[in-house]
Design a protein around this motif. Structure first.
Motif, PDB file in Angstrom:
ATOM      1  N   SER A 179       0.826  -1.200   0.000  1.00  0.00           N
ATOM      2  CA  SER A 179       0.000   0.000   0.000  1.00  0.00           C
ATOM      3  C   SER A 179       0.868   1.262   0.000  1.00  0.00           C
ATOM      4  N   TYR A 189     -10.255  -6.698   2.859  1.00  0.00           N
ATOM      5  CA  TYR A 189      -9.217  -5.708   3.150  1.00  0.00           C
ATOM      6  C   TYR A 189      -7.879  -6.351   3.503  1.00  0.00           C
ATOM      7  N   THR A 223      -4.945  -8.078   2.325  1.00  0.00           N
ATOM      8  CA  THR A 223      -4.404  -8.174   0.965  1.00  0.00           C
ATOM      9  C   THR A 223      -3.057  -8.879   0.973  1.00  0.00           C
ATOM     10  N   ILE A 246      -2.988  -4.713   5.446  1.00  0.00           N
ATOM     11  CA  ILE A 246      -4.414  -4.441   5.657  1.00  0.00           C
ATOM     12  C   ILE A 246      -4.727  -3.159   4.885  1.00  0.00           C
ATOM     13  N   ASP A 247      -5.638  -3.244   3.929  1.00  0.00           N
ATOM     14  CA  ASP A 247      -5.987  -2.086   3.094  1.00  0.00           C
ATOM     15  C   ASP A 247      -6.536  -0.957   3.961  1.00  0.00           C
ATOM     16  N   GLU A 305      -8.532   1.271   3.376  1.00  0.00           N
ATOM     17  CA  GLU A 305      -9.959   1.527   3.172  1.00  0.00           C
ATOM     18  C   GLU A 305     -10.823   0.834   4.225  1.00  0.00           C
ATOM     19  N   ILE A 306     -10.235  -0.070   5.002  1.00  0.00           N
ATOM     20  CA  ILE A 306     -10.996  -0.755   6.056  1.00  0.00           C
ATOM     21  C   ILE A 306     -11.559   0.248   7.066  1.00  0.00           C
ATOM     22  N   ASP A 326     -15.049   1.432   6.145  1.00  0.00           N
ATOM     23  CA  ASP A 326     -16.106   0.430   6.058  1.00  0.00           C
ATOM     24  C   ASP A 326     -16.923   0.456   7.347  1.00  0.00           C
ATOM     25  N   GLY A 348     -15.901  -2.844   9.038  1.00  0.00           N
ATOM     26  CA  GLY A 348     -14.459  -3.035   9.099  1.00  0.00           C
ATOM     27  C   GLY A 348     -13.740  -2.068  10.015  1.00  0.00           C
TER      28      GLY A 348
END
Length: 197
Positions: free
Chosen positions: A54, A123, A125, A151-152, A154-155, A158, A161
């Motif tokens: 990331s 999430y 990845t 861990i993305d 974007e979590i 969510d 998330g």
């Protein structure tokens, strides 16, 4: 060429055959569609895959626990080298699992995996993973196998998330048939040993 219109029992039979063919086609398409759906959405704890880490790393951390199990009949021993790690969201982590083949024969295995809670699945990845390929262990061989992941970020956006503070990454090894070239070598070795005895 003009086909005659089917009538009565013949028409009903044609519709039933068409229905059976359609249902059979849909059943074959369901498995790849379900696999695609799980990979895209993270449904049922299915992880994502990326070619690189990331670009964004947050200060928020998540504890990742590592779990290992074997399918019944799989003769290996299998365990995580470290039971857990604390990692920042977006940071690339590297974990190792250890497998040992205590038998006197070559054994191949493939690992299935998931993450829990399921809300974290899409999430979590993976960049590289031993689970992407079949593993072949010689008699008595022990290997350490890496998994690289993040861990993305974007979590945190969510609705479910964003409350995840701990993730469990689970692998289960299943015995699989040896690759053709390995199976041929194994057969030749067995035949040579039998000829000597």
């Amino acid at each position: 060429m003009i086909f005659p219109r089917l009538q009565g029992p013949n028409r009903t039979m044609a519709k039933l055959v068409a229905l059976v063919v359609t249902m059979a086609s849909l059943s074959f398409a369901a498995v790849p569609f379900y696999d695609w759906f799980c990979r895209v959405t993270g449904y049922a704890g299915t992880t994502s895959v990326a070619e690189a880490g990331s670009d964004v790393i947050l200060e928020q951390t998540v504890k990742v626990r590592f779990d290992a199990s074997l399918e019944q009949g799989m003769p290996w021993t299998f365990r995580p080298v470290a039971p857990f790690m604390q990692i920042r969201i977006g940071e690339t982590g590297l974990a190792f699992y250890e497998a040992h083949n205590p038998t006197d024969r070559v054994v191949a295995g493939t690992a299935s995996f998931n993450v829990f809670p399921y809300a974290a699945g899409g999430y979590f990845t993976k960049i590289e993973c031993f689970c992407f390929t079949q593993q072949v262990l010689q008699p008595g061989e022990t290997v350490q196998m890496p998994v690289s992941f993040y861990i993305d970020p974007e979590i945190v956006d969510d609705p479910e998330g964003k409350f995840v503070r701990e993730i469990v990454l689970s692998y289960t090894f299943h015995e699989t048939p040896l690759p053709a070239e390995q199976a041929a070598l194994d057969t030749s070795a067995a035949e040579n040993a039998a000829a000597v005895n």
